[in-house]
Design a protein around this motif. Structure first.
Motif, PDB file in Angstrom:
ATOM      1  N   GLY A   1       0.784  -1.231   0.000  1.00 54.82           N
ATOM      2  CA  GLY A   1       0.000   0.000   0.000  1.00 54.82           C
ATOM      3  C   GLY A   1       0.811   1.274   0.000  1.00 54.82           C
ATOM      4  O   GLY A   1       0.254   2.369  -0.055  1.00 54.82           O
ATOM      5  N   SER A   2       2.132   1.148   0.037  1.00 53.33           N
ATOM      6  CA  SER A   2       2.950   2.365   0.063  1.00 53.33           C
ATOM      7  C   SER A   2       3.367   2.770  -1.350  1.00 53.33           C
ATOM      8  O   SER A   2       3.178   2.028  -2.307  1.00 53.33           O
ATOM      9  CB  SER A   2       4.205   2.122   0.907  1.00 53.33           C
ATOM     10  N   ILE A   3       3.913   3.970  -1.447  1.00 45.78           N
ATOM     11  CA  ILE A   3       4.534   4.391  -2.700  1.00 45.78           C
ATOM     12  C   ILE A   3       6.026   4.477  -2.447  1.00 45.78           C
ATOM     13  O   ILE A   3       6.484   5.257  -1.611  1.00 45.78           O
ATOM     14  CB  ILE A   3       4.005   5.750  -3.197  1.00 45.78           C
ATOM     15  N   PHE A   4       6.769   3.634  -3.134  1.00 47.49           N
ATOM     16  CA  PHE A   4       8.191   3.508  -2.870  1.00 47.49           C
ATOM     17  C   PHE A   4       8.974   4.103  -4.030  1.00 47.49           C
ATOM     18  O   PHE A   4       8.748   3.753  -5.185  1.00 47.49           O
ATOM     19  CB  PHE A   4       8.548   2.028  -2.707  1.00 47.49           C
ATOM     20  N   GLY A   5       9.883   5.010  -3.738  1.00 42.27           N
ATOM     21  CA  GLY A   5      10.655   5.656  -4.792  1.00 42.27           C
ATOM     22  C   GLY A   5      12.090   5.175  -4.810  1.00 42.27           C
ATOM     23  O   GLY A   5      12.677   4.927  -3.759  1.00 42.27           O
ATOM     24  N   ILE A   6      12.632   5.039  -6.005  1.00 37.65           N
ATOM     25  CA  ILE A   6      14.047   4.697  -6.146  1.00 37.65           C
ATOM     26  C   ILE A   6      14.666   5.768  -7.023  1.00 37.65           C
ATOM     27  O   ILE A   6      14.213   5.995  -8.149  1.00 37.65           O
ATOM     28  CB  ILE A   6      14.219   3.314  -6.790  1.00 37.65           C
ATOM     29  N   ILE A   7      15.668   6.443  -6.504  1.00 37.78           N
ATOM     30  CA  ILE A   7      16.256   7.538  -7.272  1.00 37.78           C
ATOM     31  C   ILE A   7      17.736   7.268  -7.490  1.00 37.78           C
ATOM     32  O   ILE A   7      18.387   6.588  -6.672  1.00 37.78           O
ATOM     33  CB  ILE A   7      16.024   8.907  -6.573  1.00 37.78           C
ATOM     34  N   GLY A   8      18.251   7.722  -8.585  1.00 36.98           N
ATOM     35  CA  GLY A   8      19.664   7.535  -8.873  1.00 36.98           C
ATOM     36  C   GLY A   8      19.964   8.092 -10.246  1.00 36.98           C
ATOM     37  O   GLY A   8      19.061   8.324 -11.047  1.00 36.98           O
ATOM     38  N   TYR A   9      21.242   8.311 -10.505  1.00 35.35           N
ATOM     39  CA  TYR A   9      21.633   8.834 -11.809  1.00 35.35           C
ATOM     40  C   TYR A   9      21.428   7.783 -12.886  1.00 35.35           C
ATOM     41  O   TYR A   9      21.250   6.597 -12.596  1.00 35.35           O
ATOM     42  CB  TYR A   9      23.107   9.249 -11.799  1.00 35.35           C
ATOM     43  N   SER A  10      21.511   8.224 -14.119  1.00 34.74           N
ATOM     44  CA  SER A  10      21.430   7.316 -15.253  1.00 34.74           C
ATOM     45  C   SER A  10      22.529   6.255 -15.119  1.00 34.74           C
ATOM     46  O   SER A  10      23.674   6.571 -14.820  1.00 34.74           O
ATOM     47  CB  SER A  10      21.614   8.123 -16.525  1.00 34.74           C
ATOM     48  N   GLY A  11      22.159   5.006 -15.319  1.00 40.75           N
ATOM     49  CA  GLY A  11      23.138   3.932 -15.242  1.00 40.75           C
ATOM     50  C   GLY A  11      23.348   3.384 -13.849  1.00 40.75           C
ATOM     51  O   GLY A  11      24.133   2.457 -13.646  1.00 40.75           O
TER      52      GLY A  11
END
Ligand SMILES: Nc1ncnc2c1ncn2[C@@H]1O[C@H](COP(=O)(O)OP(=O)(O)OP(=O)(O)O)[C@@H](O)[C@H]1O
Ligand SMILES: Nc1ncnc2c1ncn2[C@@H]1O[C@H](COP(=O)(O)OP(=O)(O)OP(=O)(O)O)[C@@H](O)[C@H]1O
Ligand SMILES: [Mg+2]
Ligand SMILES: [Mg+2]
Lengths: 349, 223, 263, 223, 349
Positions: free
Chosen positions: A38-48
């Motif tokens: 039920g959560s919204i999980f974000g994954i962030i990172g540069y290209s590659g």
């Protein structure tokens, strides 16, 4: 949102061999993740960084070399083919490039995942039209994708991803091809889906704004490693790694360029101090500026302001010029510090 | 007018007419059958390749090698070599009926390669989105690879048909007849220039029709 | 079935159709006359044209043809030998000369060292052409090679002539590229030259000459059919004056009948 | 061993060897010349098309129609029809020398179409960036269209070469010789199976070499 | 920057006929523009607004149907081909998709525009290496584009566009394919080029941030028409058309979502007012909050802050809760208004 995990990564690693150089590339390094139902999980990172590879491990499009990925406590990577296909139907996925079928109408695109299901034509029709209503495209059923704008295309892709009533929606750079206004609209739509359909959403992005406005939790991926993770407010208010700080800086105006720092506007007199004050906890908001203005008889001139409400809590800060008697100014400064607000003197006269 | 411009054609008008019918027959029958076979082989090449959706290096390598082998055999040699098999399959190795099988064997390797490249041109993202939907390999082939490549497939089918027309000119060796053979019998052997011209005109018309149909299909299926 | 009935109408007896393999279209008018002659017998010859005789013979061996009528004895014998066919000659038809032609020289005496000579690119006609060259005293051939020698059977070639093999249909067109060429008479006629009068060398020409026996064209059937009554009727209808008249009218002295007319 | 496995080939070993040389000769000479011509025609088709960088509907239409015309003519008819012209151009219409011109005319239409499609595959953005740099049409062709399509061009050249090998089997008509003709003379006419096999092996080797070179060039030029 | 115009659009219109439907589409409608020599000119609009068509009219890749485009007072659209090519060399152009030649190294890519010039190999080499230094890629000369990141590719494209020493640099969505951090870097680079080489830059974008951080002047394009234009500060501080307002809103945090407005955080008591205060002129910054806190004895609690320095002038505003006695609160409010700041009461208790 519950504390139950719907997706877990357990020591997941993966390497690719580059086609040209035969060089090995460690794309995911010992990833451990728990995504709440039920959560919204974000994954962030540069290209590659390995974001796409990571999200593709969730629905088994990529298979880890070591470690395991569980979906509802069942391991994805050793499922028989047929079961894997059934499991994939419980996870919708949308892409940066939309990947709509150019030769099918919007209706046919959305209907494609259930084309081979046991549902009747009427059931399919009802389902698709309902979804088109949900994503705000009730009148585009017979249009071809080529006639749609980017935002409309992404809505169709979302409707298509939802047609199997999935428990999870995987979004790989779902908004990166869109302009800011359209990005905003898609973010609103995803939040609504999360609330109304109680669907878990995993979002991969390189735009901090998306994390800020959409996600409950975030993981920062750097060269295949998770360097930071936590709930969005904690990470934003107190980023630990340089990379996270850098990402957060892209959403903040508090870092003044030299050009501004040296401008006439910021000319300091006498005992003036140029101070950056930033929230470091989510304590109740107090009228700090008013308080010091009266208590210490100082003027606090707001040069730059960047305070927003994130998840119901204040985040950000101000850059101010404090003027007054030297003792008053330093008194004001220590008063602010007491209030659990971080202060940083950028310049003095 | 015909007898003035094309005296020798007029003289053998029935045979000429018949040749056209034979060519059209050969093209349609061979065309349909080899289209289906090449579609299957082309699809197999694409799905079994490295990184394909049903990757299978053994199958891919076998198909790849067989295609190269057959592309290496001059068509006339192929016809002769196939006669026993043709007889078993078609009941006869002569006449239009006897040409179908060798024509199929002659064109399928080329056609399969063309289909392969048409399918490979498809955006990989579309295939991937089929996979994430949980579609089976067969469903992906049917609903994505084939459906989305119609325009490309029709383009390469046009190219192949024109090559097939070239092959039909060689089937005279088994009494296959057809317009190419008419050209050889009358134009080449008997040196009747008008016969050659008449045949070229007919072939040009056929090529043009094939191309118009191809362009039309391709345009109708592009949105 | 060997003979396929093909009922034309209810009142007449069924017409028997006989499939005859031919190469090229030259003899179409002859067979039209034969069909006329056969009308009363309710027999119809259906020509199946091939561009290459080899596959016509094979088709007959496989019972897809009833009869073949395009080859000379030498070709037939070579085919029987290499493919193990059991065929029988049921009639001789005609003999055509194979002479030497040139666009450049008037006589074979004018041939120089290293000149090129075109000959057909199929085995029997090439063999026959080599025999003609031997007859003309230009080369010598290994006697063991029989009726169909090949270029590797040349034992002596004083002028070091270069033998080039080409499609017989195009040898006349290609004369400008060689010193001289040898090809079948029908192709000479197609090139609008007289197969005899325009030759720079004429082979000795008579069907009674045993040296020419291999080059006499024949009608052949599978040996098992050699006594077939229908086929005999066809032969009878062929070996008629009406046919020799067509020889004369259409082919002049190019076609020498190799049979005695039976009426 | 050769004489045991391939007795008839051993018997005519010189001719066989010579045929290989002839085929290689034909392929190399025809290949090079038709490559250059097809490159020019292919480029012309691409630059003169509607929206091309030197759009010229008249030139485009003429080329398009001529190509279709020539693709409609069976190769054997083409050889015969070209004899007088071949003689003027090559000095002779027979032998390997006499086959070059008809082979070129036979393959160029197909080849040009292949080159055209190879060039059309190029990202339009690259062409546009050439235009904004102020490069001339010729400079764009040379430095962008051709340079950036090398890999694609080498792929279609491979396809075309294999088709060209098929055509060389037909040049026996004018005494062109070559391995295909050897197969016809000995394998087909004389029924020497071993000759057929030997020829197919040689052709397969040639096809494979052509393909390996094509793949290599394509790989070397892809960054 | 001078007042001299380097590029002018004079009643330019253009229509396209759609290939499929034969429908006519008016893509540019009576465009009038003047671009100052040495300035950075931004054109913003939604996808399909006609931005690319407009910028492509400048170097004659598209030709207007009516009206004229002048470059240094010479009309582009009727130039002979050769002169047009020479003129194009005075204008570099970069694209969203970079359009680098994949088969050429970075060096060769940058050298391509002068490959056929009269310069010697040595001159070319010096020039290219100097430019690679300027764009920050001195060590990538021998790399192939496929090995570069998006930002690096765009730097190569910029170097290539500069190699003819152009007077104008045309950028068609030059940053749209890049992540925010890389976008920032490219913006910095473009500003530096504008300052150091005195090059005029025309930028087409759909990202307001690019306009804000980079441009001197801006034109807003909507369905082929210019609906607003002016210097960036004036347009930002006082947008006239709804579209422009919408674009600016994407860069501002002052529009509170209902979710925040209704949250506990903003519970108003007694005489509290929720007020939005925004700058409407570039007058010197004053310590307003301090002033009212002391003068009227009110508390001004800053809920949201969004003030930045744009071109040396303050822009944006605050959302505050004013608490105190009713008369004090209204007194504070009228005091603020006097200071040429716009106030808007969003809610009262
Ligand atoms: N199939 C593959 N074979 C080889 N290398 C690969 C493959 N897929 C990805 N990679 C490499 O793995 C690394 C991570 O790729 P991935 O696509 O996961 O990154 P990403 O974070 O999604 O990047 P982006 O933001 O550009 O999409 C990259 O260096 C990429 O080149
Ligand atoms: N060559 C063309 N033929 C027909 N229509 C065209 C052509 N080029 C552009 N158009 C149409 O003109 C309109 C404006 O296109 P343009 O590319 O200038 O828009 P844009 O503002 O640059 O959009 P984007 O942000 O998507 O790049 C669009 O509707 C487009 O479809
Ligand atoms: Mg990715
Ligand atoms: Mg654009």
């Amino acid at each position: 949102m519950t504390e139950e995990n719907i997706i877990t990564f357990d020591h997941v690693s993966k390497e690719f061999t580059r086609a040209d150089s035969k060089e090995k590339l460690q794309v995911l390094k010992n990833i451990n993740l728990k995504i709440h139902k039920g959560s919204i999980f974000g994954i962030i990172g540069y290209s590659g960084a390995g974001k796409s590879t990571l999200i593709r491990c969730i629905n088994g499009i990529e298979l880890p070399d070591t470690g395991k990925v569980d979906f509802e406590d069942i391991e994805i990577n050793h499922m028989p083919k047929k079961q894997l296909r059934e499991t994939r139907k419980e996870m919708g996925m949308i892409f940066q490039q939309f990947n709509l079928m150019p030769s099918r109408t919007v209706f046919e695109n959305v209907a494609l995942p259930i084309k081979y299901s046991k549902q009747s034509q009427q059931q399919i029709k009802d389902k698709v039209l309902e979804l088109l209503k949900i994503v705000g495209l009730p009148d585009k059923a017979d249009a071809f994708p080529s006639t749609l704008s980017g935002g409309q295309k992404q809505r169709v892709a979302i409707a298509r991803a939802l047609v199997n009533d999935p428990k999870v929606l995987l979004c790989d750079e779902a908004t990166s091809a869109l302009d800011p206004q359209t990005t905003e609209d898609i973010i609103q739509l995803l939040r609504r889906l999360n609330h109304e359909l109680d669907i878990t959403i995993v979002v991969v992005t390189h735009e901090m704004q998306v994390i800020e406005e959409l996600c409950d939790d975030v993981a920062v991926l750097d060269k295949g490693k998770i360097v930071e993770q936590g709930d969005v407010y904690s990470v934003f208010v107190d980023p630990k790694t340089p990379l996270t700080k850098k990402f957060i800086a892209t959403t903040s105006k508090l870092n003044l360029p030299d050009e501004v720092l040296n401008s006439n506007l910021l000319k300091l007199h006498d005992n003036d101090l140029l101070v950056k004050v930033t929230y470091i906890s989510s304590k109740a908001i107090e009228p700090l500026i008013s308080a010091i203005s009266r208590k210490f008889n100082v003027d606090a001139n707001i040069i730059v302001g960047d305070i927003k409400i994130l998840r119901g809590k204040p985040l950000g800060g101000l850059v101010i010029i404090l003027s007054g008697k030297q003792s008053d100014v330093s008194g004001a400064l220590s008063y602010i510090k007491e209030k659990q607000v971080r202060t940083e003197v950028l310049a003095s006269a | 007018m015909l007898s003035k411009l094309f005296p020798n054609v007029a003289l053998n008008y029935n045979i000429f007419q018949n040749s056209i019918v034979q060519t059209v027959e050969m093209l349609i029958i061979t065309g349909i059958i080899s289209f289906l076979i090449s579609l299957i082989i082309g699809v197999l090449l694409v799905v079994t390749k490295k990184d394909g959706i049903a990757s299978n290096p053994v199958v891919w390598n076998i198909l790849d090698k067989i295609i190269n082998l057959f592309r290496s055999i001059p068509f006339i040699i192929l016809i002769a070599a196939l006669i026993p098999l043709t007889r078993v399959l078609s009941g006869t190795a002569i006449g239009v009926k006897g040409t179908i099988f060798p024509l199929i064997v002659g064109i399928v390797p080329f056609f399969s390669r063309q289909i392969e490249s048409a399918l490979n041109d498809l955006d990989q993202g579309l295939i991937e989105s089929g996979q994430v939907m949980g579609l089976s390999t067969f469903q992906i082939i049917k609903s994505i690879y084939l459906k989305e490549s119609i325009s490309n497939i029709s383009r390469v089918t046009t190219i192949t048909f024109i090559s097939l027309i070239g092959l039909t000119a060689i089937v005279g060796v088994v009494g296959g007849g057809g317009i190419g053979d008419f050209a050889i019998q009358y134009g080449f052997q008997q040196n009747e220039q008008d016969a050659t011209f008449a045949c070229i005109i007919v072939l040009l018309v056929i090529v043009t029709i094939v191309q118009i149909i191809g362009t039309l299909v391709s345009r109708k299926t592009t949105h | 079935g060997v003979l396929s009935g093909c009922g034309k109408s209810s009142n007449a007896a069924a017409t028997k159709t006989v499939k005859v393999g031919v190469v090229g279209t030259t003899d179409n008018s002859i067979w039209a006359q034969v069909n006329k002659n056969l009308k009363s017998e309710h027999i119809h010859v259906k020509l199946v044209p091939f561009t290459d005789g080899i596959l016509a013979n094979q088709a007959m061996n496989n019972k897809e043809l009833d009869m073949v009528a395009f080859q000379n004895r030498a070709f037939l014998e070579n085919e029987e030998k290499t493919k193990h066919y059991k065929f029988s000659v049921i009639a001789q038809t005609y003999l055509t000369p194979m002479n030497i032609f040139s666009d450049k020289i008037k006589s074979i005496k004018d041939l120089k060292q290293g000149d090129k000579i075109s000959i057909p690119n199929n085995v029997t006609n090439a063999g026959r052409a080599l025999k003609v060259l031997e007859q003309a005293g230009l080369i010598k051939l290994d006697p063991k090679a029989g009726d169909t020698p090949s270029t590797s059977d040349i034992t002596e070639n004083k002028l070091k002539l270069k033998i080039v093999q080409q499609d017989p249909a195009k040898i006349m067109n290609l004369l400008p590229d060689v010193a001289a060429g040898i090809t079948n008479s029908n192709f000479v006629k197609v090139a609008k030259k007289d197969p005899i009068n325009d030759a720079i060398y004429k082979e000795s020409f008579s069907y009674s000459n045993p040296a020419n026996k291999p080059w006499i064209n024949v009608i052949a059937v599978r040996s098992s059919d050699k006594n077939n009554a229908t086929y005999k009727k066809i032969v009878k209808a062929y070996q008629t004056k009406s046919v020799t008249q067509i020889y004369k009218a259409k082919f002049n002295h190019m076609y020498t009948p190799a049979f005695k007319t039976n009426n």
